[in-house]
Design a protein around this motif. Structure first.
Motif, PDB file in Angstrom:
ATOM      1  N   UNK A   1       6.975-116.327  76.677  1.00  0.00           N
ATOM      2  CA  UNK A   1       7.540-117.199  77.706  1.00  0.00           C
ATOM      3  C   UNK A   1       6.421-117.798  78.558  1.00  0.00           C
ATOM      4  N   UNK A   2       6.600-119.041  78.957  1.00  0.00           N
ATOM      5  CA  UNK A   2       5.609-119.625  79.856  1.00  0.00           C
ATOM      6  C   UNK A   2       5.695-118.988  81.232  1.00  0.00           C
ATOM      7  N   UNK A   3       6.929-118.787  81.723  1.00  0.00           N
ATOM      8  CA  UNK A   3       7.123-118.171  83.043  1.00  0.00           C
ATOM      9  C   UNK A   3       8.376-117.299  82.974  1.00  0.00           C
ATOM     10  N   UNK A   4       8.186-115.994  83.015  1.00  0.00           N
ATOM     11  CA  UNK A   4       9.285-115.035  82.972  1.00  0.00           C
ATOM     12  C   UNK A   4       9.660-114.629  84.393  1.00  0.00           C
TER      13      UNK A   4
ATOM     14  N   UNK B   1      13.056-119.558  92.876  1.00  0.00           N
ATOM     15  CA  UNK B   1      11.989-119.294  91.912  1.00  0.00           C
ATOM     16  C   UNK B   1      12.353-119.987  90.605  1.00  0.00           C
ATOM     17  N   UNK B   2      11.415-120.740  90.037  1.00  0.00           N
ATOM     18  CA  UNK B   2      11.655-121.475  88.793  1.00  0.00           C
ATOM     19  C   UNK B   2      10.896-120.813  87.646  1.00  0.00           C
ATOM     20  N   UNK B   3      11.511-120.787  86.466  1.00  0.00           N
ATOM     21  CA  UNK B   3      10.868-120.226  85.295  1.00  0.00           C
ATOM     22  C   UNK B   3      11.475-120.756  84.019  1.00  0.00           C
ATOM     23  N   UNK B   4      10.946-120.297  82.898  1.00  0.00           N
ATOM     24  CA  UNK B   4      11.470-120.702  81.590  1.00  0.00           C
ATOM     25  C   UNK B   4      12.431-119.673  81.012  1.00  0.00           C
TER      26      UNK B   4
ATOM     27  N   UNK C   1      14.931-122.720  84.197  1.00  0.00           N
ATOM     28  CA  UNK C   1      15.873-121.875  84.928  1.00  0.00           C
ATOM     29  C   UNK C   1      15.365-121.655  86.345  1.00  0.00           C
ATOM     30  N   UNK C   2      16.285-121.618  87.284  1.00  0.00           N
ATOM     31  CA  UNK C   2      15.907-121.291  88.657  1.00  0.00           C
ATOM     32  C   UNK C   2      16.782-120.160  89.169  1.00  0.00           C
TER      33      UNK C   2
ATOM     34  N   UNK D   1      20.373-123.924  85.930  1.00  0.00           N
ATOM     35  CA  UNK D   1      19.513-124.508  84.919  1.00  0.00           C
ATOM     36  C   UNK D   1      19.989-124.285  83.502  1.00  0.00           C
ATOM     37  N   UNK D   2      19.046-124.413  82.581  1.00  0.00           N
ATOM     38  CA  UNK D   2      19.331-124.308  81.154  1.00  0.00           C
ATOM     39  C   UNK D   2      18.138-123.629  80.480  1.00  0.00           C
TER      40      UNK D   2
END
Length: 458
Positions: free
Chosen positions: A169-172, A256-259, A243-244, A238-239
């Motif tokens: 994942x780019x951002x977990x 907080x935003x992530x993938x 995802x936030x 999000x999707x």
């Protein structure tokens, strides 16, 4: 179609196969019923695969630090597909060993399918009615899926799904700042992902003493993990890939935003589809089966072992439940759950080994609390390995001079803690440790020194 067995074990997790073997050797005709994977949570989605991944993450981190040891390794690369294959191979080998073990047990049959009670002595598995003279429930638990707004529309991972990732994942973003969340958080950060942990409490590990929690925070933040505490009123938006996580009641409002998002907010027992009401088996408000000190339910001839009885959430406590049932039922030995001393570990790096009472719990219970502390920066083994984060902490009752508890957050802390645990089980005075001669250079050799420096806590 119906079948009759002297004993029926529902669930082939940690306690089930060992108990089945003892029951079979006693001459009983035994059925083990498993609806999914033999080995339960530990073998398939818990201890074994996650600790295999922790080991991969440790090697990656050590490679990045290799020059501090005078060793050049070049740029560290992480292959998630290879990590996945290694993890699945270790887990699969362990599961295969349990299956072979079950297949070789005398008087024991493994039945596949979901079991549900039709009465206190009968279970239905597909089209077959299984009658059991004695019934042992070892059905385990699963991740809690919280009722967050957006939970039905936003993709998420649990401790099971995250093990299937073959790409980094780019951002977990992890919701939950306790043991599962922290282990996966550090692990994926070391693999190279950006990691953020969102926790509703105002500190990580709220059940631990504040000094332990603070030290864990320091370890994680030094590795670049983002922490977002006091996150109340969580919503998901999000999707997939975008995802936030929003904490509407946080002050100020938190987003907080992530993938990817991992939900690690607790566990629930697998009791909701067992038909326990038809058997008359009592459960508590959280769905855990109510048991006495010998794992017996309120219904004669039915026992509950492991995570589903709410008396321990660990592999080692599940196995101890088996030992307690076997001792009372087969050996005439009156062993009890209440004789068990709380013991567990947090397998971040360095690990946290924990036994008995915390300092705060000991004070609340009215003990004459004495505490000894030593930083790992003053432990030779830690210095030699270049891993000096954390500390040792022991809690003693000044009146009885007995150990009440301990925490070792540091290299080998999950192993060294057992020397203190054994002394607690022996109900010996803490001087048993201070007078012992331990091997140098080890982590455990400093435990006598820590106990020699006890101070009174008021």
């Amino acid at each position: 179609m119906s079948q009759r067995f002297d004993a029926v074990v529902v669930g082939a997790g940690q306690a089930g196969p060992a108990l089945a073997e003892r029951l079979g050797k006693s001459g009983r005709k035994v059925a083990v019923i498993e609806r999914k994977l033999v080995g339960g949570t530990c073998v398939n989605t818990g201890c074994i695969p996650t600790k295999a991944m922790v080991a991969s993450a440790y090697v990656a981190q050590l490679g990045r630090r290799s020059e501090s040891y005078g060793v050049s390794t070049g740029e560290v690369g992480v292959d998630m597909e290879a990590i996945w294959k290694r993890t699945q191979g270790i887990s699969g080998h362990s599961r295969s060993n349990v299956e072979k073990w079950l297949a070789g047990m005398p008087n024991v049959s493994l039945l596949r399918g979901h079991a549900a009670f039709e009465s206190s002595r009968t279970l239905r598995v597909g089209d077959t009615l299984i009658e059991g003279g004695e019934i042992f429930l070892n059905v385990g638990g699963r991740a809690v899926i919280p009722d967050f707004p957006g939970i039905d529309s936003v993709p998420y991972l649990t401790n099971t799904g995250i093990l299937e990732l073959r790409e980094l994942p780019r951002h977990l973003v992890i919701v939950g700042g306790s043991y599962i969340g922290l282990e996966f958080g550090q692990m994926f950060r070391r693999f190279g992902a950006e990691v953020s942990i969102v926790e509703r409490s105002d500190r990580l590990l709220p059940k631990e003493d504040p000094d332990v929690s603070a030290a864990v925070v320091d370890i994680l933040q030094r590795e670049g993990i983002g922490l977002h505490l006091a996150a109340e009123c969580i919503e998901l938006h999000g999707k997939a890939g975008d995802i936030s996580i929003t904490a509407k009641c946080a002050s100020p409002r938190m987003e907080v935003h992530g993938t990817h998002v991992l939900l690690a907010v607790g566990r629930r027992p697998n009791t909701d589809a067992l038909g326990l009401d038809k058997a008359g088996v009592a459960i508590n408000e959280h769905g855990y089966i109510t048991v006495d000190d010998q794992c017996r339910t309120n219904v004669e001839g039915i026992w509950a072992l492991g995570e589903c009885n709410g008396r321990g959430a660990f592999t080692h406590t599940a196995y101890n439940d088996y030992e307690i049932v076997a001792a009372n039922l087969l050996d005439g030995e009156p062993r009890r759950i209440s004789d068990r001393i709380l013991a567990y570990a947090l397998f971040i790096d360095p690990p946290l080994g924990r036994i008995g009472l915390t300092e705060r719990e000991a004070l609340n219970q009215g003990h004459d609390v004495r505490v000894g502390v030593r930083p790992m920066s003053r432990v030779g083994r830690a210095i030699e390995r270049g891993e000096t984060q954390g500390f040792m902490k022991v809690v003693v009752d000044g009146r009885s001079e007995q150990l009440l508890g301990a925490a070792i957050l540091g290299v080998n802390g999950d192993e060294a803690i057992h020397s203190l645990l054994d002394v607690m089980y022996a109900k010996a005075r803490y001087q048993t440790v201070t007078h012992a001669v331990h091997i140098h250079p080890t982590v455990a050799e400093l435990l006598p020194t820590v106990l020699q420096g006890l101070g009174t806590v008021k």
